[in-house]
Design a protein around this motif. Structure first.
Motif, PDB file in Angstrom:
ATOM      1  N   TYR A 161       0.906  -1.193  -0.046  1.00 23.25           N
ATOM      2  CA  TYR A 161      -0.011   0.021   0.195  1.00 23.25           C
ATOM      3  C   TYR A 161       0.834   1.242  -0.005  1.00 23.25           C
ATOM      4  N   GLY A 162       1.920   1.260  -0.736  1.00 23.35           N
ATOM      5  CA  GLY A 162       2.684   2.502  -1.172  1.00 23.35           C
ATOM      6  C   GLY A 162       1.962   3.464  -1.682  1.00 23.35           C
ATOM      7  N   VAL A 163       2.246   4.653  -1.491  1.00 25.75           N
ATOM      8  CA  VAL A 163       1.578   5.856  -1.838  1.00 25.75           C
ATOM      9  C   VAL A 163       2.099   6.273  -3.242  1.00 25.75           C
ATOM     10  N   SER A 164       1.291   6.103  -4.272  1.00 23.30           N
ATOM     11  CA  SER A 164       1.730   6.615  -5.632  1.00 23.30           C
ATOM     12  C   SER A 164       0.684   6.571  -6.762  1.00 23.30           C
ATOM     13  N   ALA A 165       0.687   7.656  -7.638  1.00 26.31           N
ATOM     14  CA  ALA A 165      -0.230   7.718  -8.538  1.00 26.31           C
ATOM     15  C   ALA A 165       0.339   7.928  -9.969  1.00 26.31           C
ATOM     16  N   LEU A 166      -0.405   7.734 -11.013  1.00 28.51           N
ATOM     17  CA  LEU A 166       0.239   8.023 -12.435  1.00 28.51           C
ATOM     18  C   LEU A 166      -0.993   9.266 -13.112  1.00 28.51           C
ATOM     19  N   ARG A 167      -0.514  10.149 -13.361  1.00 25.11           N
ATOM     20  CA  ARG A 167      -1.209  11.254 -13.931  1.00 25.11           C
ATOM     21  C   ARG A 167      -0.391  12.052 -15.038  1.00 25.11           C
ATOM     22  N   ASN A 168      -1.043  11.941 -16.176  1.00 28.53           N
ATOM     23  CA  ASN A 168      -0.554  12.481 -17.580  1.00 28.53           C
ATOM     24  C   ASN A 168       0.748  12.146 -17.739  1.00 28.53           C
ATOM     25  N   GLY A 169       1.077  10.736 -17.529  1.00 28.13           N
ATOM     26  CA  GLY A 169       2.528  10.109 -18.054  1.00 28.13           C
ATOM     27  C   GLY A 169       3.602  10.402 -16.865  1.00 28.13           C
ATOM     28  N   PHE A 170       3.076  10.959 -15.805  1.00 27.29           N
ATOM     29  CA  PHE A 170       3.969  11.044 -14.600  1.00 27.29           C
ATOM     30  C   PHE A 170       3.649  10.050 -13.507  1.00 27.29           C
ATOM     31  N   VAL A 171       4.588   9.480 -12.654  1.00 28.93           N
ATOM     32  CA  VAL A 171       4.343   8.740 -11.546  1.00 28.93           C
ATOM     33  C   VAL A 171       4.634   9.866 -10.495  1.00 28.93           C
ATOM     34  N   GLU A 172       3.748   9.818  -9.433  1.00 31.05           N
ATOM     35  CA  GLU A 172       4.280  10.637  -8.396  1.00 31.05           C
ATOM     36  C   GLU A 172       4.045   9.803  -7.172  1.00 31.05           C
ATOM     37  N   ALA A 173       5.255   9.569  -6.321  1.00 26.80           N
ATOM     38  CA  ALA A 173       5.232   8.396  -5.472  1.00 26.80           C
ATOM     39  C   ALA A 173       5.770   9.244  -4.252  1.00 26.80           C
ATOM     40  N   LYS A 174       5.061   8.778  -3.032  1.00 28.14           N
ATOM     41  CA  LYS A 174       5.814   9.046  -1.951  1.00 28.14           C
ATOM     42  C   LYS A 174       6.821   7.938  -1.348  1.00 28.14           C
ATOM     43  N   LEU A 175       7.919   8.132  -1.287  1.00 29.16           N
ATOM     44  CA  LEU A 175       8.992   7.090  -0.753  1.00 29.16           C
ATOM     45  C   LEU A 175       9.385   7.440   0.477  1.00 29.16           C
ATOM     46  N   SER A 176       8.934   6.334   1.446  1.00 21.20           N
ATOM     47  CA  SER A 176       9.028   6.759   2.963  1.00 21.20           C
ATOM     48  C   SER A 176      10.592   6.632   3.251  1.00 21.20           C
ATOM     49  N   LYS A 177      10.667   7.341   4.513  1.00 25.61           N
ATOM     50  CA  LYS A 177      12.157   7.627   5.002  1.00 25.61           C
ATOM     51  C   LYS A 177      12.684   6.160   4.969  1.00 25.61           C
ATOM     52  N   ALA A 178      13.926   5.962   4.783  1.00 30.26           N
ATOM     53  CA  ALA A 178      14.628   4.755   4.619  1.00 30.26           C
ATOM     54  C   ALA A 178      13.707   3.746   4.211  1.00 30.26           C
ATOM     55  N   SER A 179      13.787   3.649   2.993  1.00 28.47           N
ATOM     56  CA  SER A 179      12.656   2.592   2.548  1.00 28.47           C
ATOM     57  C   SER A 179      13.281   2.030   1.220  1.00 28.47           C
ATOM     58  N   TRP A 180      12.732   0.707   0.861  1.00 30.71           N
ATOM     59  CA  TRP A 180      12.936   0.025  -0.200  1.00 30.71           C
ATOM     60  C   TRP A 180      11.486   0.000  -1.082  1.00 30.71           C
ATOM     61  N   ASN A 181      11.594   0.405  -2.408  1.00 30.26           N
ATOM     62  CA  ASN A 181      10.394   0.410  -3.262  1.00 30.26           C
ATOM     63  C   ASN A 181      10.341  -0.040  -4.482  1.00 30.26           C
ATOM     64  N   VAL A 182       9.140  -0.779  -4.691  1.00 30.64           N
ATOM     65  CA  VAL A 182       9.003  -1.290  -6.266  1.00 30.64           C
ATOM     66  C   VAL A 182       7.640  -1.048  -6.701  1.00 30.64           C
ATOM     67  N   ILE A 183       7.978   0.020  -7.658  1.00 32.33           N
ATOM     68  CA  ILE A 183       6.785   0.376  -8.257  1.00 32.33           C
ATOM     69  C   ILE A 183       6.417  -0.077  -9.416  1.00 32.33           C
ATOM     70  N   ARG A 184       5.276  -1.017  -9.886  1.00 33.04           N
ATOM     71  CA  ARG A 184       5.239  -1.669 -11.050  1.00 33.04           C
ATOM     72  C   ARG A 184       4.075  -1.038 -11.597  1.00 33.04           C
ATOM     73  N   LEU A 185       4.293  -0.722 -12.956  1.00 36.34           N
ATOM     74  CA  LEU A 185       3.447  -0.343 -14.139  1.00 36.34           C
ATOM     75  C   LEU A 185       3.290  -1.460 -15.050  1.00 36.34           C
ATOM     76  N   GLY A 186       1.985  -1.283 -15.605  1.00 36.48           N
ATOM     77  CA  GLY A 186       1.470  -2.323 -16.659  1.00 36.48           C
ATOM     78  C   GLY A 186       0.591  -1.643 -17.657  1.00 36.48           C
ATOM     79  N   LYS A 187       0.670  -2.196 -18.939  1.00 31.36           N
ATOM     80  CA  LYS A 187      -0.374  -1.528 -19.805  1.00 31.36           C
ATOM     81  C   LYS A 187      -1.680  -1.806 -19.467  1.00 31.36           C
ATOM     82  N   LYS A 188      -2.621  -1.081 -19.692  1.00 29.07           N
ATOM     83  CA  LYS A 188      -3.870  -0.959 -19.438  1.00 29.07           C
ATOM     84  C   LYS A 188      -4.650  -2.333 -20.291  1.00 29.07           C
ATOM     85  N   ARG A 189      -5.466  -2.932 -19.710  1.00 30.43           N
ATOM     86  CA  ARG A 189      -5.974  -4.026 -20.470  1.00 30.43           C
ATOM     87  C   ARG A 189      -7.574  -3.560 -20.666  1.00 30.43           C
TER      88      ARG A 189
END
Length: 501
Positions: A473-501
């Protein structure tokens, strides 16, 4: 809140990633084999004595190749001790780690185990106490179909088909004075060349890895590589790198920057390889096998207190904490950024010995903190490594300057129409807002934002308590071709994007 920017473009390609970059290592050391992968009296043991709970965890990591049987151990190892009827196999003094080796598990058993975990084996030959003759006999035993002494001996032992082992290591850490049969670069280079020649005569299809420096702090680094390559350049495919890091000084900011040292190590070896390439007027490129890497320092004191000449004592059993997982994530990303030359990498090791998987003899198996970034990159880091353009605030530490708070890389899997952004936030005090331009990936959406975080940098996992686990439940959104994500302090993050089906 601090802000970072990055551009992820499908045309900013580093290389197709060789899946062997997610390899690992099993040495006859401590409880890696006995009590780790093999424990015939365990309730979870299969008919061959392999622990099924361990097999399942290894399969979860999706390990494509495992280096075996060493490591320091291989430099005084007689491969013949580990074949044939178990009741006839000798017990030996194992000189590298000063234990008793029972030889219950040897080449054939390990090949069986590798099949159970869907992995290839990267086999090492002894160039410490032995050499050319033992190596040619060993590869004949493993890879020749039949009709000769050693290939027919394998068939007699119940293995009709050859093992067809593709990747072979020409010894281990031969630059190290601690190594049984330590050799100068001239001595090793000559022996490695002649051994390579006879092994290729037996099986021309193999790939060979020559020893480089045991670590970048060796006084002979990188001259050892240069001299070795002067001899072996035309006969081998890879040069090996080994490196471990620790945080004995308890300086987390400096510790998390140590992947920058690894990057410098890799670039230096690439330069050395290419210097010899130019010197030889060669069209061949030598690639890198980073076949030992990890965090290793937690168990140093307890290892000094062990009694010698026991069977499978608890050696090198680092209990990893949360900050170790962050550095491991950055080390994995370093391989991806250099995947045009780093083709093989082996986390050392896989079970119990400086490992992502721990077990109790007769008891449970569990995931250490470092299991998670390894599993994530192995799962989602298949495809093409991309070189993101990253703009991040930076800091200085004891040993490093201009350390980016955001350490990141991206992987594009064209077949699956998926792109994954891996990122470590090294900022210990607060989150960072990441803005990622992904406009080259039209009609994509965020599938998942995995986060590994913990307020306690020293939190560990045990058989009874899993304090460090990822969530989705990481905080991220994709708007107008830009990913806006909050990277928590001292954290490892994996943000996965896929083609819309």
């Amino acid at each position: 809140m601090e802000k970072a920017k990055m551009i992820v473009d499908k045309d900013f390609r580093v290389s197709e990633i060789d899946e062997r970059i997610y390899g690992s290592f099993i040495e006859h050391l401590g409880r890696a084999v006995y009590g780790g992968v093999y424990e015939p009296d365990h309730p979870e043991a299969d008919e061959q004595g392999f622990r099924k709970d361990v097999i399942n965890l290894v399969k979860e990591l999706n390990v494509p190749i495992v280096r075996y049987p060493g490591g320091n151990m291989v430099s005084a190892y007689n491969w013949e001790d580990g074949i044939g009827p178990k009741e006839e196999r000798p017990r030996r003094l194992e000189l590298a780690w000063r234990t008793i080796e029972t030889n219950e598990v040897g080449t054939n058993e390990f090949m069986d185990w590798a099949k159970l975990v869907n992995s290839e084996v990267m086999m090492a030959v002894n160039l410490g106490t032995r050499g050319i003759d033992a190596a040619r006999n060993f590869i004949e035993y493993c890879n020749h179909p039949g009709g000769t002494y050693y290939s027919d001996l394998r068939r007699k032992h119940g293995y009709e088909k050859p093992h067809q082992i593709k990747t072979w290591c020409l010894g281990n850490e031969m630059d190290g004075p601690w190594q049984v049969g330590h050799k100068t670069a001239e001595e090793y280079g000559r022996l490695a060349l002649e051994t390579a020649k006879v092994m290729r005569l037996v099986d021309p299809t193999i790939e060979l890895v020559a020893c480089g420096s045991s670590h970048s702090g060796m006084p002979t680094f990188p001259q050892y590589e240069a001299t070795t390559l002067e001899h072996t350049y035309d006969a081998i495919d890879y040069i090996s790198l080994h490196q471990y890091y620790g945080n004995a000084s308890n300086d987390t900011a400096n510790y998390l920057a140590k992947s920058m040292d690894m990057e410098h190590f890799i670039k230096t070896i690439i330069s050395t390889c290419d210097y010899i390439k130019a010197k030889k007027r060669s069209k061949k490129t030598i690639n890198l096998s980073f076949d030992e890497w990890n965090v290793w320092y937690h168990s140093n004191q307890q290892d000094r207190e062990l009694e010698p000449w026991t069977i499978a004592p608890p050696q090198l059993e680092d209990v990893y904490n949360f900050e170790d997982a962050l550095l491991v994530g950055s080390m994995l990303m370093t391989f991806l950024r250099n995947s045009d030359r780093v083709k093989i990498a082996c986390m050392a090791q896989l079970v119990n010995v400086i490992a992502p998987i721990m077990t109790e003899n007769g008891g449970k198996a569990w995931k250490q903190t470092i299991f998670y970034p390894y599993a994530h990159v192995s799962a989602f880091g298949r495809g093409v490594a991309l070189a993101p353009v990253v703009s991040s605030p930076k800091y200085d530490s004891k040993d490093f300057t201009d350390v980016p708070y955001v350490d990141s890389v991206a992987v594009y899997n064209e077949e699956q129409e998926a792109v994954t952004i891996f990122a470590v936030n090294r900022y210990l005090e607060q989150p960072i807002e990441l803005n990622a331009d992904v406009r080259s990936f039209e009609d994509y959406e965020i599938l998942e934002h995995i986060v590994l975080e913990n307020d306690d940098l020293k939190a560990v996992n045990t058989a009874t308590s899993q304090k460090v686990q990822p969530h989705s439940y990481g905080v991220s959104a994709l708007r107008n071709g830009f990913v806006e994500a909050k990277l928590s302090k001292a954290s490892w993050n994996v943000i996965r994007l896929g083609k819309k089906r």
